[in-house]
Enzyme design. Structure first.
Site, PDB file in Angstrom:
ATOM      1  N   ARG A 104     -10.497 -33.343 -46.315  1.00  0.00           N
ATOM      2  CA  ARG A 104      -9.970 -32.297 -45.432  1.00  0.00           C
ATOM      3  C   ARG A 104     -10.829 -31.072 -45.677  1.00  0.00           C
ATOM      4  NH1 ARG A 104      -3.887 -30.331 -44.041  1.00  0.00           N
ATOM      5  NH2 ARG A 104      -4.104 -32.242 -42.834  1.00  0.00           N
ATOM      6  N   HIS A 131      -8.517 -34.237 -35.906  1.00  0.00           N
ATOM      7  CA  HIS A 131      -7.493 -34.697 -36.859  1.00  0.00           C
ATOM      8  C   HIS A 131      -7.073 -36.128 -36.463  1.00  0.00           C
ATOM      9  CE1 HIS A 131      -4.577 -34.598 -39.908  1.00  0.00           C
ATOM     10  NE2 HIS A 131      -3.692 -33.755 -39.422  1.00  0.00           N
ATOM     11  N   GLN A 134      -3.729 -37.978 -37.723  1.00  0.00           N
ATOM     12  CA  GLN A 134      -2.489 -37.558 -37.077  1.00  0.00           C
ATOM     13  C   GLN A 134      -2.286 -38.323 -35.762  1.00  0.00           C
ATOM     14  OE1 GLN A 134      -0.162 -35.158 -38.322  1.00  0.00           O
ATOM     15  NE2 GLN A 134       1.056 -36.178 -36.763  1.00  0.00           N
ATOM     16  N   ASP A 219       1.234 -27.534 -31.217  1.00  0.00           N
ATOM     17  CA  ASP A 219       0.726 -27.279 -32.570  1.00  0.00           C
ATOM     18  C   ASP A 219       0.700 -25.760 -32.753  1.00  0.00           C
ATOM     19  OD1 ASP A 219      -0.508 -27.546 -35.050  1.00  0.00           O
ATOM     20  OD2 ASP A 219      -2.476 -28.056 -34.240  1.00  0.00           O
ATOM     21  N   CYS A 259       2.591 -31.979 -34.918  1.00  0.00           N
ATOM     22  CA  CYS A 259       2.051 -32.571 -36.151  1.00  0.00           C
ATOM     23  C   CYS A 259       2.646 -31.937 -37.399  1.00  0.00           C
ATOM     24  CB  CYS A 259       0.530 -32.467 -36.152  1.00  0.00           C
ATOM     25  SG  CYS A 259      -0.103 -30.781 -36.159  1.00  0.00           S
ATOM     26  N   ARG A 287       2.755 -41.022 -40.650  1.00  0.00           N
ATOM     27  CA  ARG A 287       1.468 -40.760 -41.317  1.00  0.00           C
ATOM     28  C   ARG A 287       1.281 -41.757 -42.457  1.00  0.00           C
ATOM     29  NH1 ARG A 287      -0.959 -35.805 -41.003  1.00  0.00           N
ATOM     30  NH2 ARG A 287      -2.618 -36.908 -42.115  1.00  0.00           N
TER      31      ARG A 287
END
Ligand code: CP
Ligand code: NVA
Length: 304
Positions: A104, A131, A134, A219, A259, A287
């Site tokens: 990340r 991402h 996700q 988001d 998310c 996830r």
């Protein structure tokens, strides 16, 4: 066999993505039934975090343990990565000791450079641009609640950010229509948009974009690294909140995803995460299951 990475969704074909999602649901149900699984026994995942995380860290670490392996948490604060050791050198060394690396970071190029020098699979656990992990969880969640997403209409409400870019990739790979409702000036990656013009439409009006949609997704307005833009963004995005009124414009069976982490009262109203159409908690849990399937796919090269 060449090492497979997961830097964006495009690293897997549509049929491989569907295979991973089928496997994710299978692994989820057997886990819930109390069956143990040790397909990754003695395998190690290195997890490099240059940004904060709750879901990603917990899901990868728990996932490796549940599959019989282990995960190492590495932060730039206490590794040589934070003191300027070249990415390629770090990649060669870390990759010689573990079975996969999860990263990340901010700049997507850090990830691609790391992967280019790595002898083991590298997984994108979020960059400023994408991402994809996700999206695996989101696609699994949609399938589990509504069946195939092929042909559905998905509406993205908010910033044209890393999540939105990954939704654009998903629209092509999973064959759905995507409407992006963002304020002018906050559109997603222009090149990506141009390459997906048959599946993605930018509609600046959130109400028009939400109408008859099968899935609303949002988001945060300011992503990690954009903290100093928070106030300006709150003004620019003021009309882009997902709330029961906006949800009511969507299809009567439409779902809501986010998310997480969420900022209640900003991109999402206080009541919306626990709204009857919200599947955000399943989405977060998935996830774990989606990444267990991904780890098996990348490390073992097959799913069984
Ligand atoms: N959705 C997500 O990636 O959450 P974290 O930042 O908590 O990992
Ligand atoms: N767009 C958000 C996603 C967090 C999971 C960010 O990059 O901070």
């Amino acid at each position: 066999m060449a090492v497979r990475h997961f830097l964006t969704l495009n690293d897997l074909s549509p049929s491989e993505l569907n295979q991973v999602l089928d496997h994710a649901s299978k692994v989820k149900h057997s886990w819930r039934n109390g069956e143990t699984r040790d397909t990754l026994k003695n395998r190690v995942l290195a997890m490099i975090f240059e940004k904060s995380s709750t879901r990603t860290r917990v899901s990868f670490e728990a996932g490796m343990t549940q599959l019989g392996g282990a995960a190492l948490f590495l932060s730039p604060r206490d590794t040589q990565l934070g003191r300027g050791e070249p990415i390629e050198d770090s990649s060669r060394v870390i990759g010689s000791m573990v079975d996969a690396v999860m990263i990340r970071t901010f700049d997507h190029q850090v990830l691609t450079r790391f992967a280019a020098a790595a002898a083991v699979p590298v997984i994108n656990a979020l960059t400023d641009d994408y991402h994809p992990c996700q999206l695996l969880a989101d696609m699994q969640t949609y399938r589990e609640h509504r069946g195939s997403i092929q042909g559905a209409t998905v509406t993205w409400i908010g910033d044209g950010n890393n999540m939105c870019n990954s939704y654009i990739n998903a629209a092509r790979l999973f064959d759905f229509q995507l409407r992006v409702a963002c304020p002018p000036g906050f559109e997603p990656n222009a090149e990506l948009l141009a390459g997906a013009s048959d599946r993605v439409t930018v509609i600046h009006d959130p109400k028009e974009a939400a109408r008859n949609s099968d899935l609303l997704v949002t988001d945060v307005w300011a992503s990690m690294g954009q903290e100093e833009e928070q106030a300006a963004r709150a003004l620019a995005f003021a009309d882009y909140q997902v709330n029961p009124e906006l949800m009511a414009l969507a299809h009567k069976d439409a779902l809501l995803m986010h998310c997480l982490p969420a900022h209640r009262g900003e991109e999402i109203s206080h009541d919306m995460l626990d709204h009857s159409r919200s599947v955000v908690w399943d989405e977060a849990e998935n996830r774990l299951h989606a990444q267990k399937a991904l780890l098996e796919f990348l490390i073992l090269g097959q799913l069984s």
